[in-house]
Design a protein around this motif. Structure first.
Motif, mmCIF file in Angstrom:
data_model
loop_
_atom_site.group_PDB
_atom_site.id
_atom_site.type_symbol
_atom_site.label_atom_id
_atom_site.label_comp_id
_atom_site.label_asym_id
_atom_site.label_seq_id
_atom_site.Cartn_x
_atom_site.Cartn_y
_atom_site.Cartn_z
ATOM 1 N N ILE A 118 0.762 -1.333 -0.210
ATOM 2 C CA ILE A 118 -0.298 0.027 0.017
ATOM 3 C C ILE A 118 0.868 1.290 0.089
ATOM 4 O O ILE A 118 2.210 1.382 0.356
ATOM 5 C CB ILE A 118 -0.977 -0.031 1.239
ATOM 6 C CG1 ILE A 118 -0.021 0.135 2.392
ATOM 7 C CG2 ILE A 118 -1.940 -1.003 1.127
ATOM 8 C CD1 ILE A 118 -0.982 0.238 3.698
ATOM 9 N N TRP A 119 0.313 2.442 -0.395
ATOM 10 C CA TRP A 119 1.017 3.621 -0.450
ATOM 11 C C TRP A 119 0.127 4.678 -0.098
ATOM 12 O O TRP A 119 -1.275 4.724 -0.473
ATOM 13 C CB TRP A 119 1.769 3.695 -1.684
ATOM 14 C CG TRP A 119 1.004 3.701 -3.016
ATOM 15 C CD1 TRP A 119 0.252 4.594 -3.445
ATOM 16 C CD2 TRP A 119 0.877 2.375 -3.660
ATOM 17 N NE1 TRP A 119 -0.265 4.265 -4.681
ATOM 18 C CE2 TRP A 119 -0.265 2.750 -4.676
ATOM 19 C CE3 TRP A 119 1.191 1.139 -3.689
ATOM 20 C CZ2 TRP A 119 -0.475 1.953 -5.856
ATOM 21 C CZ3 TRP A 119 0.756 0.192 -4.677
ATOM 22 C CH2 TRP A 119 0.133 0.709 -5.504
ATOM 23 N N PHE A 120 0.430 5.932 0.172
ATOM 24 C CA PHE A 120 -0.023 7.270 0.034
ATOM 25 C C PHE A 120 0.170 7.734 -1.510
ATOM 26 O O PHE A 120 1.302 7.672 -1.804
ATOM 27 C CB PHE A 120 0.353 8.181 0.923
ATOM 28 C CG PHE A 120 -0.097 7.765 2.377
ATOM 29 C CD1 PHE A 120 -0.922 6.884 2.691
ATOM 30 C CD2 PHE A 120 0.631 8.483 3.763
ATOM 31 C CE1 PHE A 120 -1.248 6.436 4.180
ATOM 32 C CE2 PHE A 120 0.378 8.082 4.897
ATOM 33 C CZ PHE A 120 -0.652 7.033 4.923
ATOM 34 N N GLU A 121 -0.711 8.344 -1.815
ATOM 35 C CA GLU A 121 -0.850 9.124 -3.183
ATOM 36 C C GLU A 121 -1.772 10.486 -3.325
ATOM 37 O O GLU A 121 -2.517 10.537 -2.546
ATOM 38 C CB GLU A 121 -1.017 8.116 -4.369
ATOM 39 C CG GLU A 121 -2.618 7.619 -4.368
ATOM 40 C CD GLU A 121 -2.859 6.914 -5.465
ATOM 41 O OE1 GLU A 121 -2.075 6.031 -5.800
ATOM 42 O OE2 GLU A 121 -4.038 6.920 -6.087
ATOM 43 N N ALA A 159 3.963 11.844 8.791
ATOM 44 C CA ALA A 159 3.754 10.848 7.622
ATOM 45 C C ALA A 159 4.052 9.527 7.918
ATOM 46 O O ALA A 159 3.651 8.535 7.580
ATOM 47 C CB ALA A 159 4.588 11.477 6.453
ATOM 48 N N SER A 207 -4.469 10.154 -0.692
ATOM 49 C CA SER A 207 -5.297 8.929 -0.446
ATOM 50 C C SER A 207 -4.521 7.621 -0.475
ATOM 51 O O SER A 207 -3.623 7.655 -0.551
ATOM 52 C CB SER A 207 -6.164 8.788 -1.812
ATOM 53 O OG SER A 207 -5.563 8.664 -2.714
ATOM 54 N N LEU A 208 -5.458 6.612 0.021
ATOM 55 C CA LEU A 208 -4.480 5.496 0.340
ATOM 56 C C LEU A 208 -4.792 4.548 -0.805
ATOM 57 O O LEU A 208 -6.090 4.465 -1.265
ATOM 58 C CB LEU A 208 -5.115 4.745 1.557
ATOM 59 C CG LEU A 208 -4.247 3.174 2.132
ATOM 60 C CD1 LEU A 208 -2.824 3.699 2.395
ATOM 61 C CD2 LEU A 208 -5.168 2.777 3.287
ATOM 62 N N ASN A 209 -3.659 3.942 -1.490
ATOM 63 C CA ASN A 209 -3.854 2.918 -2.657
ATOM 64 C C ASN A 209 -3.052 1.800 -2.444
ATOM 65 O O ASN A 209 -2.052 1.880 -1.568
ATOM 66 C CB ASN A 209 -3.818 3.695 -3.843
ATOM 67 C CG ASN A 209 -4.431 3.093 -4.990
ATOM 68 O OD1 ASN A 209 -5.151 2.012 -4.758
ATOM 69 N ND2 ASN A 209 -4.589 3.748 -6.034
ATOM 70 N N GLY A 210 -3.073 0.976 -3.332
ATOM 71 C CA GLY A 210 -2.270 -0.180 -3.195
ATOM 72 C C GLY A 210 -2.621 -1.274 -4.073
ATOM 73 O O GLY A 210 -3.338 -1.272 -4.915
ATOM 74 N N ILE A 217 -3.108 13.835 8.019
ATOM 75 C CA ILE A 217 -1.527 14.535 8.055
ATOM 76 C C ILE A 217 -1.556 15.915 7.909
ATOM 77 O O ILE A 217 -1.504 16.659 8.752
ATOM 78 C CB ILE A 217 -0.754 14.013 6.925
ATOM 79 C CG1 ILE A 217 -0.415 12.616 7.142
ATOM 80 C CG2 ILE A 217 0.657 14.588 6.939
ATOM 81 C CD1 ILE A 217 0.472 11.874 6.022
#
Lengths: 114, 114
Positions: free
Chosen positions: A12-15, A90, B7-10, B114
């Motif tokens: 997962i990641w923040f984008e 973060a 946003s959170l993605n993955g 954040i």
DNA sequence: TGTCGTTATATAAATAAAAGCATATCGATT
DNA sequence: AATCGATATGCTTTTATTTATATAACGACA
């Protein structure tokens, strides 16, 4: 039948609308900067080129609402880098969701039925 | 503060000790093979080279316990490809977890602070 | 004010990944 | 048995990504 060799994994990641902003690798980089106070040392520890590390930080600084790392050049030690409040937040936030995600994987992985 | 642009993605995938086995891309490839009955057509639809598509299928056939695609060459139409029960099951299973994962992202993404 | 080690940045070299090309193989149909 | 189009696979070429190299800028400190 249940196949033990088959597991569920992911990341997962923040984008932002511009693309990926913060994932596992960048979090580790930030943490190492925080610990060493040096972008160069952080890059060395992760066996990545200084250039790549700098690019990552630069990208984040320009895409988070505010800088995550403040760097100083010259002076004692040649220079240094430190995390901002934004950067610390973060890291903390990402780790929170990362933990939730690991739970997600851990509970779902055994449920694969092929 | 809550940042709406963040946003959170993955992504998730099935894997064996040898590495990734099935993710979004390969599932789409399998589905297009199922629909068209042709590896070539599936590759064309996805704008990937036949070679790449074939490599993917070949890798899966060798790493799932059993083949996910059976291909025939020669004969009417020049040849064809069809999914096995294993392949169908794999698609179904992946989509199940994919759906769960999308829910995970959807519920957690708004919680980023954040 | 000269030194030092780090940050900052451009440019070149090297790797890796992908795409493209060529060609052999196959079997129902004609 | 000749044809056809898709599968199968090696090899070449291209493209993209990564890494390495070089060099300037900087400021505390001796």
């Amino acid at each position: 039948m249940l196949d033990k060799t088959l597991s569920l994994n992911g990341k997962i990641w923040f984008e932002t609308p511009d693309g990926k902003l913060l994932g596992h690798g960048r979090v580790e980089l930030l943490e190492r900067i925080q610990q060493s106070g040096s972008l160069r040392q952080a890059a060395l520890q992760m066996k990545m080129s200084y250039r790549q590390a700098w690019d990552m930080i630069n990208y984040m600084n320009e895409h988070f609402g505010a800088p995550v790392v403040i760097s100083h050049r010259g002076g004692k030690g040649g220079g240094s880098a430190e995390l901002t409040e934004k950067g610390l937040k973060a890291i903390e936030q990402f780790k929170l969701f990362q933990q939730k995600f690991q739970e997600f994987l851990k509970t779902n992985s055994p449920l694969i039925q092929i």
